[in-house]
Design a protein around this motif. Structure first.
Motif, mmCIF file in Angstrom:
data_model
loop_
_atom_site.group_PDB
_atom_site.id
_atom_site.type_symbol
_atom_site.label_atom_id
_atom_site.label_comp_id
_atom_site.label_asym_id
_atom_site.label_seq_id
_atom_site.Cartn_x
_atom_site.Cartn_y
_atom_site.Cartn_z
ATOM 1 N N GLY A 66 0.831 -1.196 0.000
ATOM 2 C CA GLY A 66 0.000 0.000 0.000
ATOM 3 C C GLY A 66 0.866 1.247 0.000
ATOM 4 N N PHE A 67 0.266 2.375 -0.320
ATOM 5 C CA PHE A 67 0.992 3.657 -0.325
ATOM 6 C C PHE A 67 1.268 4.104 1.109
ATOM 7 C CE2 PHE A 67 -1.237 3.726 -4.414
ATOM 8 C CZ PHE A 67 -0.209 4.082 -5.270
ATOM 9 N N GLN A 68 2.414 4.736 1.289
ATOM 10 C CA GLN A 68 2.752 5.285 2.594
ATOM 11 C C GLN A 68 2.129 6.651 2.833
ATOM 12 O OE1 GLN A 68 7.209 3.887 2.042
ATOM 13 N NE2 GLN A 68 6.876 4.458 4.167
ATOM 14 N N VAL A 69 1.517 7.213 1.794
ATOM 15 C CA VAL A 69 0.805 8.484 1.910
ATOM 16 C C VAL A 69 -0.568 8.312 1.276
ATOM 17 C CG1 VAL A 69 2.894 9.903 1.912
ATOM 18 C CG2 VAL A 69 1.807 9.307 -0.268
ATOM 19 N N ILE A 73 -5.504 7.815 -6.807
ATOM 20 C CA ILE A 73 -4.752 6.972 -7.744
ATOM 21 C C ILE A 73 -4.966 7.507 -9.160
ATOM 22 C CG2 ILE A 73 -4.494 4.651 -8.691
ATOM 23 C CD1 ILE A 73 -5.446 3.547 -6.027
ATOM 24 N N THR A 74 -3.862 7.731 -9.834
ATOM 25 C CA THR A 74 -3.932 8.242 -11.207
ATOM 26 C C THR A 74 -3.493 7.216 -12.247
ATOM 27 O OG1 THR A 74 -1.689 9.153 -10.992
ATOM 28 C CG2 THR A 74 -3.539 10.611 -10.447
ATOM 29 N N ALA A 75 -2.834 6.127 -11.825
ATOM 30 C CA ALA A 75 -2.360 5.142 -12.797
ATOM 31 C C ALA A 75 -2.218 3.783 -12.122
ATOM 32 C CB ALA A 75 -1.027 5.568 -13.408
ATOM 33 N N ASP A 185 -6.626 -4.416 -5.425
ATOM 34 C CA ASP A 185 -7.765 -4.010 -4.609
ATOM 35 C C ASP A 185 -8.127 -2.533 -4.750
ATOM 36 O OD1 ASP A 185 -7.909 -6.602 -3.569
ATOM 37 O OD2 ASP A 185 -6.412 -6.139 -2.036
ATOM 38 N N ALA A 186 -7.598 -1.846 -5.731
ATOM 39 C CA ALA A 186 -7.939 -0.439 -5.939
ATOM 40 C C ALA A 186 -7.807 -0.123 -7.425
ATOM 41 C CB ALA A 186 -7.033 0.476 -5.115
ATOM 42 N N GLU A 187 -8.539 0.904 -7.848
ATOM 43 C CA GLU A 187 -8.545 1.273 -9.260
ATOM 44 C C GLU A 187 -8.260 2.758 -9.407
ATOM 45 O OE1 GLU A 187 -8.620 -0.636 -11.783
ATOM 46 O OE2 GLU A 187 -9.089 -2.525 -10.750
ATOM 47 N N VAL A 191 -9.594 7.227 -4.052
ATOM 48 C CA VAL A 191 -8.789 7.908 -3.038
ATOM 49 C C VAL A 191 -8.517 6.914 -1.913
ATOM 50 C CG1 VAL A 191 -8.686 9.812 -1.401
ATOM 51 C CG2 VAL A 191 -9.780 10.137 -3.634
ATOM 52 N N VAL A 192 -7.246 6.733 -1.620
ATOM 53 C CA VAL A 192 -6.853 5.747 -0.617
ATOM 54 C C VAL A 192 -6.157 6.452 0.543
ATOM 55 C CG1 VAL A 192 -6.677 3.848 -2.257
ATOM 56 C CG2 VAL A 192 -4.688 5.294 -1.837
#
Length: 375
Positions: A66-69, A73-75, A185-187, A191-192
């Motif tokens: 997962g992202f640390q921030v 998601i744009t890509a 699990d995300a597209e 916003v995550v």
């Protein structure tokens, strides 16, 4: 009227004679219910204890990335099943806000450096005045303190800038090892929050088989070292396995304990998710009594067998200690030399007489030759 009386008299005599004969006849003898059964004589032997369970191939290590921030998601650069290399880009966030934060940190660093340079120059001038005895030492100490405070502000600004630069770099999610993408699990557009898993990557390398074992077999199978694995796709190939991990808590849905069986020598073509059979094999340390499954009688959660003595059956509770092929191992309740019913036990009752049938697997008796001599 006299004729009617003459007709009734012989009839009444016939009925009376019939009743007299019935009263004098003996009741019919009841035939005793003797049921035919097939039996076996128990014996204790060293047997091979085996158990087989179905499972599936899974990776030894599967990371949820997962992202640390947080951000939008744009890509998305990968799909499920894609092979990835270490450092390969998986997803990207909109970096605009992070770049602005980095620029703000950079401006704060430049301001801190300017203040430090001014404090440094001011302290230098006052040191020259001190040499000429124009200012006191207290003034010099104050100027040096101001310079050190300004330097500390610069250090803090530099750390903030480096942290913000890292934040900007966290907008790109990369693979931390070679492997295969097993889930997304995300597209794009979603916003995550920081730390929410968006991609699952199974690391390339060692694989294992995951099976569920009933609670009454956990301790027995945990000690077995002879473990082999067969894949449903290639049943002729046997892969050596080893129990790597046993779950300390049962699965709340299946009430079984998860066993992880490592297969370090598996070929690279073994695919994740394939169906596998795990076989546990071991020879019993002490002789055991084994009976076919048909010999067991289950009633009110009590397992029993029918023991035959003098052609009379008796229901005896037993304790099961495992399986050996198609037979069941008994560890208590019966002893070697006893005869138990193996077929025809479904209609028996305690104290019932039985007739023993010949064992179809026994060798046939030698036919007698003329004159009584065997052939």
């Amino acid at each position: 009227m006299p004729a009617l009386k003459a007709f009734r008299l012989p009839t009444l005599v016939l009925v009376a004679m019939t009743l007299l004969l019935c009263a004098c006849s003996k009741p019919a003898d009841k035939t005793e219910d003797i049921r035919p059964v097939r039996t076996m004589v128990l014996s204790a032997n060293s047997v091979d204890v085996s158990a087989e369970y179905s499972g599936d191939v899974r990776p030894r290590i599967e990371s949820k990335l997962g992202f640390q921030v947080g951000g939008k998601i744009t890509a998305r650069r990968v799909d499920v099943g894609a092979s990835v290399k270490r450092g390969q880009v998986l997803m990207q966030l909109d970096p605009q806000d992070l770049r602005l934060g980095q620029e703000q940190a950079s401006a704060s660093l430049r301001a801190a450096e300017t203040s430090r340079d001014l404090a440094k120059a001011d302290a230098k001038r006052y040191q020259e005045l001190r040499v000429k005895n124009f200012v006191s030492q207290a003034v010099i100490d104050a100027k040096m303190a101001a310079f050190m405070a300004a330097q500390a502000n610069v250090d803090a600004a530099q750390a903030g800038y480096r942290g913000q630069a890292n934040q900007a770099g966290y907008a790109t999610l990369v693979a931390d090892a070679d492997g295969v993408v097993t889930a997304v699990d995300a597209e794009v557009g979603q916003v995550v929050a920081p730390g929410v898993p968006v991609v699952k990557v199974a690391r390339a390398g060692e694989k294992e088989i995951v099976i569920g074992v009933p609670e009454d077999k956990v301790e027995q199978l945990r000690k077995i070292e002879d473990v082999s694995v067969r894949l449903w796709a290639t049943p002729g190939v046997v892969i050596p396995g080893k129990v790597r991990e046993v779950a300390p808590v049962a699965d709340p849905a299946t009430r079984t304990y998860q066993f992880k069986v490592a297969i370090p020598t598996a070929e690279p073509d073994v695919k994740l998710g394939q169906t596998a059979q795990v076989l546990f094999s071991a020879s019993s340390a002490t002789p055991r009594i084994s009976v076919p499954l048909s010999a067991l009688n289950q009633e009110r959660n009590v397992t029993s067998v029918w023991v035959v003595q003098n052609n009379v059956v008796k229901l005896v509770p037993v304790t099961i200690g495992g399986v050996a092929g198609n037979d069941v191992l008994l560890i208590a309740g019966v002893s070697p030399g006893q005869t138990v019913v193996t077929a025809g036990a479904n209609l028996l009752k305690n104290g019932q007489k039985v007739r023993l049938l010949a064992d179809p697997l026994a060798p046939p008796a030698a036919a007698a030759a003329p004159g009584g001599a065997p052939k």
